[in-house]
Design a protein around this motif. Sequence first.
Motif, PDB file in Angstrom:
ATOM      1  N   GLN A   1       0.866  -1.180   0.000  1.00 18.01           N
ATOM      2  CA  GLN A   1       0.000   0.000   0.000  1.00 18.01           C
ATOM      3  C   GLN A   1       0.901   1.227   0.000  1.00 18.01           C
ATOM      4  OE1 GLN A   1      -2.905   0.228   3.166  1.00 18.01           O
ATOM      5  NE2 GLN A   1      -3.236   2.402   2.766  1.00 18.01           N
ATOM      6  N   ASN A   2       0.641   2.138  -0.929  1.00 16.59           N
ATOM      7  CA  ASN A   2       1.476   3.343  -0.995  1.00 16.59           C
ATOM      8  C   ASN A   2       1.110   4.321   0.099  1.00 16.59           C
ATOM      9  OD1 ASN A   2       2.787   2.392  -3.178  1.00 16.59           O
ATOM     10  ND2 ASN A   2       1.533   3.490  -4.667  1.00 16.59           N
ATOM     11  N   VAL A   3       2.080   5.162   0.454  1.00 18.47           N
ATOM     12  CA  VAL A   3       1.795   6.209   1.424  1.00 18.47           C
ATOM     13  C   VAL A   3       0.824   7.188   0.761  1.00 18.47           C
ATOM     14  CG1 VAL A   3       2.808   8.051   2.800  1.00 18.47           C
ATOM     15  CG2 VAL A   3       4.107   5.964   2.345  1.00 18.47           C
ATOM     16  N   SER A   4      -0.133   7.597   1.520  1.00 20.78           N
ATOM     17  CA  SER A   4      -1.135   8.505   0.975  1.00 20.78           C
ATOM     18  C   SER A   4      -0.541   9.902   0.806  1.00 20.78           C
ATOM     19  CB  SER A   4      -2.288   8.522   1.968  1.00 20.78           C
ATOM     20  OG  SER A   4      -3.201   9.486   1.635  1.00 20.78           O
ATOM     21  N   GLU A   5      -0.706  10.473  -0.402  1.00 16.16           N
ATOM     22  CA  GLU A   5      -0.097  11.800  -0.636  1.00 16.16           C
ATOM     23  C   GLU A   5      -0.902  12.917   0.014  1.00 16.16           C
ATOM     24  OE1 GLU A   5       0.811  12.964  -4.602  1.00 16.16           O
ATOM     25  OE2 GLU A   5       2.092  11.200  -4.877  1.00 16.16           O
ATOM     26  N   ASN A   6      -2.200  12.813  -0.106  1.00 17.76           N
ATOM     27  CA  ASN A   6      -3.038  13.907   0.390  1.00 17.76           C
ATOM     28  C   ASN A   6      -3.796  13.530   1.652  1.00 17.76           C
ATOM     29  OD1 ASN A   6      -4.721  12.021  -0.605  1.00 17.76           O
ATOM     30  ND2 ASN A   6      -5.509  13.236  -2.303  1.00 17.76           N
ATOM     31  N   GLY A   7      -3.530  12.350   2.179  1.00 19.40           N
ATOM     32  CA  GLY A   7      -4.238  11.914   3.383  1.00 19.40           C
ATOM     33  C   GLY A   7      -5.639  11.410   3.100  1.00 19.40           C
ATOM     34  N   LYS A   8      -6.076  11.501   1.852  1.00 21.44           N
ATOM     35  CA  LYS A   8      -7.459  11.093   1.557  1.00 21.44           C
ATOM     36  C   LYS A   8      -7.535   9.792   0.778  1.00 21.44           C
ATOM     37  CE  LYS A   8      -9.469  15.697   1.437  1.00 21.44           C
ATOM     38  NZ  LYS A   8      -9.119  16.830   0.593  1.00 21.44           N
ATOM     39  N   THR A   9      -6.605   9.633  -0.187  1.00 21.24           N
ATOM     40  CA  THR A   9      -6.645   8.402  -0.979  1.00 21.24           C
ATOM     41  C   THR A   9      -5.256   7.777  -1.058  1.00 21.24           C
ATOM     42  OG1 THR A   9      -6.195   9.531  -3.063  1.00 21.24           O
ATOM     43  CG2 THR A   9      -8.518   9.218  -2.476  1.00 21.24           C
ATOM     44  N   THR A  10      -5.258   6.492  -1.376  1.00 18.28           N
ATOM     45  CA  THR A  10      -3.997   5.758  -1.478  1.00 18.28           C
ATOM     46  C   THR A  10      -4.124   4.739  -2.618  1.00 18.28           C
ATOM     47  OG1 THR A  10      -2.489   4.342  -0.235  1.00 18.28           O
ATOM     48  CG2 THR A  10      -4.802   4.049   0.223  1.00 18.28           C
ATOM     49  N   ASP A  11      -2.990   4.203  -3.087  1.00 18.32           N
ATOM     50  CA  ASP A  11      -3.050   3.136  -4.099  1.00 18.32           C
ATOM     51  C   ASP A  11      -2.663   1.821  -3.434  1.00 18.32           C
ATOM     52  OD1 ASP A  11      -3.543   5.173  -5.865  1.00 18.32           O
ATOM     53  OD2 ASP A  11      -1.481   5.252  -6.626  1.00 18.32           O
ATOM     54  N   LEU A  12      -3.283   0.748  -3.847  1.00 12.36           N
ATOM     55  CA  LEU A  12      -3.021  -0.541  -3.232  1.00 12.36           C
ATOM     56  C   LEU A  12      -2.795  -1.595  -4.330  1.00 12.36           C
ATOM     57  CD1 LEU A  12      -3.994  -1.316  -0.004  1.00 12.36           C
ATOM     58  CD2 LEU A  12      -5.123  -2.992  -1.410  1.00 12.36           C
ATOM     59  N   THR A  13      -1.684  -2.339  -4.195  1.00  7.57           N
ATOM     60  CA  THR A  13      -1.389  -3.402  -5.172  1.00  7.57           C
ATOM     61  C   THR A  13      -1.292  -4.734  -4.443  1.00  7.57           C
ATOM     62  OG1 THR A  13      -0.152  -1.891  -6.569  1.00  7.57           O
ATOM     63  CG2 THR A  13       0.338  -4.213  -6.852  1.00  7.57           C
ATOM     64  N   PHE A  14      -1.834  -5.780  -5.039  1.00  8.45           N
ATOM     65  CA  PHE A  14      -1.665  -7.105  -4.433  1.00  8.45           C
ATOM     66  C   PHE A  14      -1.698  -8.173  -5.518  1.00  8.45           C
ATOM     67  CE2 PHE A  14      -6.116  -8.111  -4.845  1.00  8.45           C
ATOM     68  CZ  PHE A  14      -6.737  -6.871  -4.748  1.00  8.45           C
ATOM     69  N   THR A  15      -1.299  -9.394  -5.164  1.00  6.85           N
ATOM     70  CA  THR A  15      -1.280 -10.469  -6.159  1.00  6.85           C
ATOM     71  C   THR A  15      -2.227 -11.606  -5.778  1.00  6.85           C
ATOM     72  OG1 THR A  15       0.552 -11.639  -5.087  1.00  6.85           O
ATOM     73  CG2 THR A  15       1.152 -10.015  -6.744  1.00  6.85           C
ATOM     74  N   VAL A  16      -2.719 -12.259  -6.824  1.00  5.27           N
ATOM     75  CA  VAL A  16      -3.549 -13.458  -6.669  1.00  5.27           C
ATOM     76  C   VAL A  16      -3.052 -14.456  -7.722  1.00  5.27           C
ATOM     77  CG1 VAL A  16      -5.593 -12.167  -5.917  1.00  5.27           C
ATOM     78  CG2 VAL A  16      -5.298 -12.638  -8.346  1.00  5.27           C
ATOM     79  N   THR A  17      -3.534 -15.697  -7.690  1.00  4.39           N
ATOM     80  CA  THR A  17      -3.106 -16.619  -8.753  1.00  4.39           C
ATOM     81  C   THR A  17      -3.845 -16.249 -10.039  1.00  4.39           C
ATOM     82  OG1 THR A  17      -4.843 -18.209  -8.271  1.00  4.39           O
ATOM     83  CG2 THR A  17      -2.749 -18.541  -7.139  1.00  4.39           C
ATOM     84  N   ARG A  18      -3.257 -16.657 -11.181  1.00  6.20           N
ATOM     85  CA  ARG A  18      -3.892 -16.314 -12.463  1.00  6.20           C
ATOM     86  C   ARG A  18      -5.287 -16.902 -12.577  1.00  6.20           C
ATOM     87  NH1 ARG A  18       1.044 -16.434 -16.853  1.00  6.20           N
ATOM     88  NH2 ARG A  18       2.274 -15.008 -15.613  1.00  6.20           N
ATOM     89  N   THR A  19      -5.458 -18.099 -12.025  1.00  6.15           N
ATOM     90  CA  THR A  19      -6.774 -18.739 -12.107  1.00  6.15           C
ATOM     91  C   THR A  19      -7.824 -17.953 -11.316  1.00  6.15           C
ATOM     92  OG1 THR A  19      -5.588 -20.281 -10.671  1.00  6.15           O
ATOM     93  CG2 THR A  19      -6.640 -21.208 -12.625  1.00  6.15           C
ATOM     94  N   ASP A  20      -7.391 -17.240 -10.284  1.00  8.81           N
ATOM     95  CA  ASP A  20      -8.345 -16.491  -9.452  1.00  8.81           C
ATOM     96  C   ASP A  20      -8.590 -15.072  -9.962  1.00  8.81           C
ATOM     97  OD1 ASP A  20      -8.951 -18.454  -7.688  1.00  8.81           O
ATOM     98  OD2 ASP A  20      -7.565 -17.817  -6.119  1.00  8.81           O
ATOM     99  N   LEU A  21      -7.819 -14.636 -10.993  1.00 13.20           N
ATOM    100  CA  LEU A  21      -7.864 -13.223 -11.373  1.00 13.20           C
ATOM    101  C   LEU A  21      -9.268 -12.751 -11.781  1.00 13.20           C
ATOM    102  CD1 LEU A  21      -6.352 -10.576 -11.849  1.00 13.20           C
ATOM    103  CD2 LEU A  21      -5.837 -11.346 -14.166  1.00 13.20           C
ATOM    104  N   LYS A  22      -9.907 -13.515 -12.662  1.00 11.39           N
ATOM    105  CA  LYS A  22     -11.216 -13.094 -13.174  1.00 11.39           C
ATOM    106  C   LYS A  22     -12.217 -12.938 -12.028  1.00 11.39           C
ATOM    107  CE  LYS A  22     -13.770 -14.936 -16.884  1.00 11.39           C
ATOM    108  NZ  LYS A  22     -13.888 -16.098 -17.778  1.00 11.39           N
ATOM    109  N   ASN A  23     -12.201 -13.933 -11.159  1.00  8.51           N
ATOM    110  CA  ASN A  23     -13.087 -13.945 -10.011  1.00  8.51           C
ATOM    111  C   ASN A  23     -12.807 -12.740  -9.096  1.00  8.51           C
ATOM    112  OD1 ASN A  23     -14.864 -14.801  -8.119  1.00  8.51           O
ATOM    113  ND2 ASN A  23     -13.664 -16.568  -7.413  1.00  8.51           N
ATOM    114  N   ALA A  24     -11.499 -12.486  -8.842  1.00  7.92           N
ATOM    115  CA  ALA A  24     -11.121 -11.382  -7.955  1.00  7.92           C
ATOM    116  C   ALA A  24     -11.601 -10.047  -8.523  1.00  7.92           C
ATOM    117  CB  ALA A  24      -9.603 -11.364  -7.773  1.00  7.92           C
ATOM    118  N   VAL A  25     -11.409  -9.855  -9.828  1.00 11.12           N
ATOM    119  CA  VAL A  25     -11.818  -8.588 -10.440  1.00 11.12           C
ATOM    120  C   VAL A  25     -13.330  -8.412 -10.341  1.00 11.12           C
ATOM    121  CG1 VAL A  25     -11.970  -7.333 -12.637  1.00 11.12           C
ATOM    122  CG2 VAL A  25      -9.816  -8.440 -11.980  1.00 11.12           C
TER     123      VAL A  25
END
Length: 406
Positions: free
Chosen positions: A295-319
């Motif tokens: 999770q990135n540090v929030s620049e403005n204190g209001k929003t942040t960006d978040l990245t994570f991984t799942v298996t390829r088979t789970d991708l469609k379901n996760a989205v």
Amino acid sequence: MARLVQKFGGTSVADVDCIKNAALRVKAEVDAGHHVAVIVSAMAGVTNQMVDLVNQMGELPDAREYDSVVSSGEQVTAGLMALALQDLGLMARSWLGWQVPIRSDTQHAKARLMDIEVEEIGTRLDRGEIAVIAGFQGIGADNRITTLGRGGSDISAVAMAGALGAERCDIYTDVDGVYTTDPRIVPKAQKIDKITYEEMLEMASLGAKVLHTRSVELAMKMGVRLQVRSTFVPDDGTFVVSEDEIVEQQEVSGVTYSRDEAKITLLRVSDNPGVAANIFGPLADANVNVDMIVQNVSENGKTTDLTFTVTRTDLKNAVSVLEAHKGEIEYDNLTADDGVAKISVVGVGMRSHAGIAQKMFQALAEKGINIQVISTSEIKVSVLVDEEYTELAVRALHTVYGLDAD
Ligand code: ADP
Ligand code: ASP
Ligand code: MG
């Protein structure tokens, strides 16, 4: 006399000649005075053919019928192996999962073993009869055949060794042991003589498919001695042992890769308490396993960006889960990328050596490979990189930690 479990994987029983050759490996152990239980996989490629057939029947097959079809390869090999052993003048019979019985839960296609009744097999072993048992399968409380997930006959073998109190469980395969990395992509990989359960567990779960992760977990729990060895060469293989049996520890014992990875990024997620729970709760409910998270540090204190991984088979379901919960999560944008791979270095030596991660980052930087996500545990460091660089990264790391054969 000591009991022994010998498990033969798909390439070791690929055709009639291979099965006859494997039978000779069994005879050698019987002649050496062992009481042997043999676990067999389906002949190489057969399980894939069965999966294809099921898929041709429709998109969402009934998992109980899937199990009934895909478990069939092991039935054929068990019978053929028993015949090959009889031909060598040995007493042998085949056993299917339900005949033992090997009891599992009822999560079809990914069942977990619960209990194995070995009384009858034990008595027959003591009389010198060889038990040839179909791997990969069990029977659920619903009285139907189950399978343990792809590659699951390793689990059958270890569970049987534990239940029989076997002296050792030998996993026979097409390589002569566990290597410092996959020998198929790094010719300079070296065979490891002894590896700890912890390292083997990490390596298996991070992509070294030579042993099923759950088989190592089970061996560790039940104290089963494991050896990975070749069906075609008679030498000792790799012994999986507890840490106190290893005298000198390398900083890194192995390098692994996994291409079964996909990355999801949520842009401008509202940065409030509870937001992570709002994201990962619904994913967990949908049975999606999340692995690396940043999770990135929030620049403005209001929003942040978040990245994570799942298996390829789970991708469609996760989205689709995340899109369905967009209202509660409050994000601006979602990106998904399945062109990534996870590269890891593993070693119990990390507990006592400093600077292992730095060495990894440096080596990747020198090859111009960008690191997208990092995760660490006590005995491993993993990075996510563009899939295109998988082999380059594995080779570079193998060299930098001094693992290349001369
Ligand atoms: P089996 O059909 O006998 O179960 P698998 O294909 O499941 O065999 O496992 C053996 C394969 O695992 C080898 O052919 C090898 O390419 C691969 N492999 C991946 N990583 C490693 C490693 N670190 N050491 C040895 N083999 C590995
Ligand atoms: N035959 C099964 C598979 O291909 C189980 C195994 O070989 O371990 O997944
Ligand atoms: Mg296997």
